[in-house]
Scaffold this active site. Sequence first.
Site, PDB file in Angstrom:
ATOM      1  N   HIS A  86       0.834  -1.226   0.000  1.00  0.00           N
ATOM      2  CA  HIS A  86       0.000   0.000   0.000  1.00  0.00           C
ATOM      3  C   HIS A  86       0.860   1.264   0.000  1.00  0.00           C
ATOM      4  O   HIS A  86       0.492   2.271   0.604  1.00  0.00           O
ATOM      5  CB  HIS A  86      -0.946   0.024   1.206  1.00  0.00           C
ATOM      6  CG  HIS A  86      -1.929  -1.099   1.227  1.00  0.00           C
ATOM      7  ND1 HIS A  86      -3.206  -0.988   0.725  1.00  0.00           N
ATOM      8  CD2 HIS A  86      -1.827  -2.379   1.677  1.00  0.00           C
ATOM      9  CE1 HIS A  86      -3.853  -2.138   0.873  1.00  0.00           C
ATOM     10  NE2 HIS A  86      -3.027  -3.000   1.442  1.00  0.00           N
ATOM     11  N   ASN A 159     -10.343  -2.758   2.537  1.00  0.00           N
ATOM     12  CA  ASN A 159     -10.036  -2.790   1.109  1.00  0.00           C
ATOM     13  C   ASN A 159     -11.300  -2.533   0.304  1.00  0.00           C
ATOM     14  O   ASN A 159     -12.397  -2.489   0.876  1.00  0.00           O
ATOM     15  CB  ASN A 159      -9.498  -4.174   0.713  1.00  0.00           C
ATOM     16  CG  ASN A 159      -8.010  -4.341   1.023  1.00  0.00           C
ATOM     17  OD1 ASN A 159      -7.289  -3.375   1.254  1.00  0.00           O
ATOM     18  ND2 ASN A 159      -7.547  -5.575   1.015  1.00  0.00           N
ATOM     19  N   TYR A 373       0.736  -4.164  12.209  1.00  0.00           N
ATOM     20  CA  TYR A 373       0.691  -2.738  11.874  1.00  0.00           C
ATOM     21  C   TYR A 373       1.491  -1.881  12.850  1.00  0.00           C
ATOM     22  O   TYR A 373       2.174  -0.942  12.449  1.00  0.00           O
ATOM     23  CB  TYR A 373      -0.762  -2.260  11.760  1.00  0.00           C
ATOM     24  CG  TYR A 373      -1.435  -2.812  10.517  1.00  0.00           C
ATOM     25  CD1 TYR A 373      -1.659  -4.171  10.372  1.00  0.00           C
ATOM     26  CD2 TYR A 373      -1.823  -1.990   9.475  1.00  0.00           C
ATOM     27  CE1 TYR A 373      -2.255  -4.694   9.233  1.00  0.00           C
ATOM     28  CE2 TYR A 373      -2.428  -2.500   8.336  1.00  0.00           C
ATOM     29  CZ  TYR A 373      -2.637  -3.859   8.221  1.00  0.00           C
ATOM     30  OH  TYR A 373      -3.210  -4.368   7.095  1.00  0.00           O
TER      31      TYR A 373
HETATM   32 FE1  HDE Z   1      -2.559  -4.767   5.488  1.00  0.00          FE
HETATM   33  N1  HDE Z   1      -0.739  -4.013   5.961  1.00  0.00           N
HETATM   34  N2  HDE Z   1      -1.940  -6.610   6.057  1.00  0.00           N
HETATM   35  N3  HDE Z   1      -4.317  -5.615   4.889  1.00  0.00           N
HETATM   36  N4  HDE Z   1      -3.193  -3.013   4.886  1.00  0.00           N
HETATM   37  C1  HDE Z   1      -0.373  -2.741   5.792  1.00  0.00           C
HETATM   38  O1  HDE Z   1       0.761  -1.436   7.372  1.00  0.00           O
HETATM   39  C2  HDE Z   1      -0.858  -6.860   6.805  1.00  0.00           C
HETATM   40  C3  HDE Z   1      -4.668  -6.914   4.957  1.00  0.00           C
HETATM   41  C4  HDE Z   1      -4.441  -2.678   4.472  1.00  0.00           C
HETATM   42  O2  HDE Z   1      -3.101   3.503   3.929  1.00  0.00           O
HETATM   43  C5  HDE Z   1       0.968  -2.442   6.418  1.00  0.00           C
HETATM   44  O3  HDE Z   1       1.058   0.777   7.630  1.00  0.00           O
HETATM   45  C6  HDE Z   1      -0.810  -8.236   7.170  1.00  0.00           C
HETATM   46  C7  HDE Z   1      -6.077  -7.090   4.747  1.00  0.00           C
HETATM   47  C8  HDE Z   1      -4.481  -1.297   4.074  1.00  0.00           C
HETATM   48  O4  HDE Z   1      -1.513   3.341   5.415  1.00  0.00           O
HETATM   49  C9  HDE Z   1       1.339  -3.775   7.081  1.00  0.00           C
HETATM   50  C10 HDE Z   1      -1.906  -8.815   6.592  1.00  0.00           C
HETATM   51  C11 HDE Z   1      -6.558  -5.827   4.534  1.00  0.00           C
HETATM   52  C12 HDE Z   1      -3.207  -0.806   4.295  1.00  0.00           C
HETATM   53  C13 HDE Z   1       0.175  -4.654   6.708  1.00  0.00           C
HETATM   54  C14 HDE Z   1      -2.609  -7.783   5.903  1.00  0.00           C
HETATM   55  C15 HDE Z   1      -5.448  -4.922   4.620  1.00  0.00           C
HETATM   56  C16 HDE Z   1      -2.428  -1.897   4.812  1.00  0.00           C
HETATM   57  C17 HDE Z   1       1.985  -1.868   5.502  1.00  0.00           C
HETATM   58  C18 HDE Z   1      -2.310 -10.265   6.637  1.00  0.00           C
HETATM   59  C19 HDE Z   1      -7.989  -5.424   4.243  1.00  0.00           C
HETATM   60  C20 HDE Z   1      -2.699   0.588   4.005  1.00  0.00           C
HETATM   61  C21 HDE Z   1       2.048  -0.388   5.849  1.00  0.00           C
HETATM   62  C22 HDE Z   1      -2.495 -10.768   7.945  1.00  0.00           C
HETATM   63  C23 HDE Z   1      -8.885  -5.697   5.347  1.00  0.00           C
HETATM   64  C24 HDE Z   1      -2.917   1.501   5.162  1.00  0.00           C
HETATM   65  C25 HDE Z   1       1.242  -0.245   7.016  1.00  0.00           C
HETATM   66  C26 HDE Z   1      -2.473   2.901   4.809  1.00  0.00           C
HETATM   67  C27 HDE Z   1      -1.096  -1.782   5.193  1.00  0.00           C
HETATM   68  C28 HDE Z   1       0.097  -5.914   7.139  1.00  0.00           C
HETATM   69  C29 HDE Z   1      -3.774  -8.025   5.143  1.00  0.00           C
HETATM   70  C30 HDE Z   1      -5.607  -3.515   4.407  1.00  0.00           C
HETATM   71  C31 HDE Z   1       2.677  -4.357   6.676  1.00  0.00           C
HETATM   72  C32 HDE Z   1       0.270  -8.897   8.000  1.00  0.00           C
HETATM   73  C33 HDE Z   1      -6.866  -8.390   4.804  1.00  0.00           C
HETATM   74  C34 HDE Z   1      -5.680  -0.527   3.541  1.00  0.00           C
HETATM   75  O5  HDE Z   1       1.420  -3.656   8.459  1.00  0.00           O
END
Ligand code: HDE
Length: 697
Positions: A86, A159, A373
């Site tokens: 992202h 999402n 996060y």
């Molecule tokens: Fe994320 N995800 N994600 N994700 N995600 C990040 O956090 C992660 C997942 C989502 O505009 C990271 O600040 C794991 C689902 C958005 O700043 C990180 C898993 C959904 C954003 C991270 C998921 C999301 C992130 C990278 C699986 C929808 C952007 C930068 C367990 C419900 C937020 C950050 C923004 C961002 C980890 C799966 C949505 C690495 C480990 C499912 C919208 O922490």
Amino acid sequence: MSIENSKNSKIHSDSIENTLTAAGGELHQVAGGEHPSLTTNQGLAISDNQNSLKANAKGPVLLEDFILREKITHFDHERIPERIVHARGTGVHGYFELTASLQKYTTAKILTEVGTKTPLFTRISTVAGGSGSVDTPRDVRGFAIKFYTQEGNWDLVGNNIPVFFIQDAIKFPDLIHAVKMEPDRGFPQSATAHDTFWDFISLTPESMHMVMWIMSDRTIPRSLRMIEGFGVHSFRLINENGDSTFVKFHWRPKLGLQSTVWDEAVKIAGADQDFLRREMFEAIEAGDFPEWEFAVQLFTQAEADQFPFDHLDPTKLIPEELVPLKVIGRMVLDRWPNNFFSETEQVAFCPSHVVPGIDFTNDPLLQGRLFSYLDTQLSRLGSPNFNQIPINAPKCPFANHQRDGHMQMDQPTGRVAYEPNSLSKDSPRESPKGFHSAAVNESGDKGRVRPESFADHYSQARQFFISQTTYEQAHIASALVFELSKVDHLHIRVAMVAHLLHISKDLASRVARGLGLAEMPAAPKAAAEVQEMPPSPALQTIGKMKDTLQGRSIGILIADGSDITAVNSLKKAITKTGASIKVIGPKIGGAKLSDGAIHAVDGQLAGTPSVLFDAVAIVLSSEGAKTLSTESAAIDFIRDAFGHLKAIAIDNGGQVLLAKAGIIADKGVVNVAETEAFITAAKTRQFDREKSIRTLA
Ligand code: HDE
């Protein structure tokens, strides 16, 4: 700045003059205004911002130049690590207003105090590309909201797709490594169409439902204002009695859903890398504030037990037909950030940021996210004090005994930094109204196991496919053919087609044909029997497109000699619909129209192709059209509008261009004088046209 600056400004401008005179330049300064002195970070006024300190006019630069060193050092450190996923995002401020109370289900004030407006910050992103990547790849859109509630920050980090690829957080690094640029070659940027992604997917049957969504038009949205948002996981609401109810969160755009066609998305990437960000910016600047309804699906454990799937499995959704959506509020985005870095880049979302009355479930993906996060913010923002950055700080009072650390901005007073204590009358203490977890009874054997109830990987994938219109089914099949055609390894293509057999035999054979597979492979063994689920029209995109021009944009192509009356009457009719208009001409200096006057244009033809509009009008004199008929940008303007299923209004003069573009007019191509017919056609896309111009799978 309070430093008196008149003397310094004098020296400052002298030095610019010296520099520019030496370089033979001419000075253009903004007239008037009270300019504060330019200073170092220590507040020292700078007399010369053009020249570094040198031993003599042509001599070496001196190490002594602390002003140069401070400036360059700060510049060298301007970037922080981009988000591992992202990275590319667009942020906007706004507010949330509750319209129906959920008091029966939760104590959270943001969900119970009707009419209260809660400030928020939203960031919409792509997943795979780096922060400088284009806006329109085929990709999931992140949809994260930070609500600054009276009871603390609540981050709903979702999402634009209601399900996810994997069932367990331990697989996330594998998924992301597979989708990102391949590590040995450093490409492709921001694309799923490559071997490592499809290799991983073909070996991960649980991803098949998500695969249907990402191959659908949902991943090539027309506007960030025209996407849905989903919290994805089930959460819990907890009421005053401590009873908990499951909840899924949904955002529904007021403008309805709309997508581009694939060829259009590809060409937009070349025409305007920032297309979606710019479109959002322009809408906010114009006061055309994007709005979403906020809705919930509420259900009990007893109801969940009856679902033919496990709602804790993040590869499953709850069809609206099974649990209807209840609209409880709205979000309006009305303010662009002052500074991209300070706000959009530094905002730190964490799904673990909740308020009393909202709690988590055991969805294993959510559980992993609760860890990830905070950890990622520490690495990205570099300090446990990231909460003190204005965009991240709660807007309600907050206090605890956490102290010190890198880049601490607070100066706590007093000798007490612990709890309990007897030495302070006003230090923060626990509150009975504070956050409580749902009292859930956990039992069972510890182990690295997945529940049986997560075993069905194909039924909802099939349900999604059969719920789509025939046009959308063709787009899914064609997207699969496009993506898999970029995969070098035959065995990966074959494995993917084999999975599709469980979803739809029709889909599998269309993709197999499109790939030119010699023979149909056998379907892999499914871990659970595929269930036949009823179609859910709510899963369509086309079905949710609104019959309106609100939020859409029309391009009018003119040149010298164009009929001013026709241009004006078109503009008048289009303005009434709420669409925005851009006039395009061969030269940015304007065009001399039939009234003999020069009329301004908003864009130059070569740099403003029709992919940037929802429909186009061509108003040209015969002479103007003749001149443009040797201009490929003009021919592409029309040909692409036609190829992207857009309405075209064209006058007699323009016919020569139609012929040059090889277009046989259909009902989406009308005369400029027929404004009503044009507007009706412009409100949708000419989906029927597609079969005559493109081979879809
Ligand atoms: Fe994320 N995800 N994600 N994700 N995600 C990040 O956090 C992660 C997942 C989502 O505009 C990271 O600040 C794991 C689902 C958005 O700043 C990180 C898993 C959904 C954003 C991270 C998921 C999301 C992130 C990278 C699986 C929808 C952007 C930068 C367990 C419900 C937020 C950050 C923004 C961002 C980890 C799966 C949505 C690495 C480990 C499912 C919208 O922490």
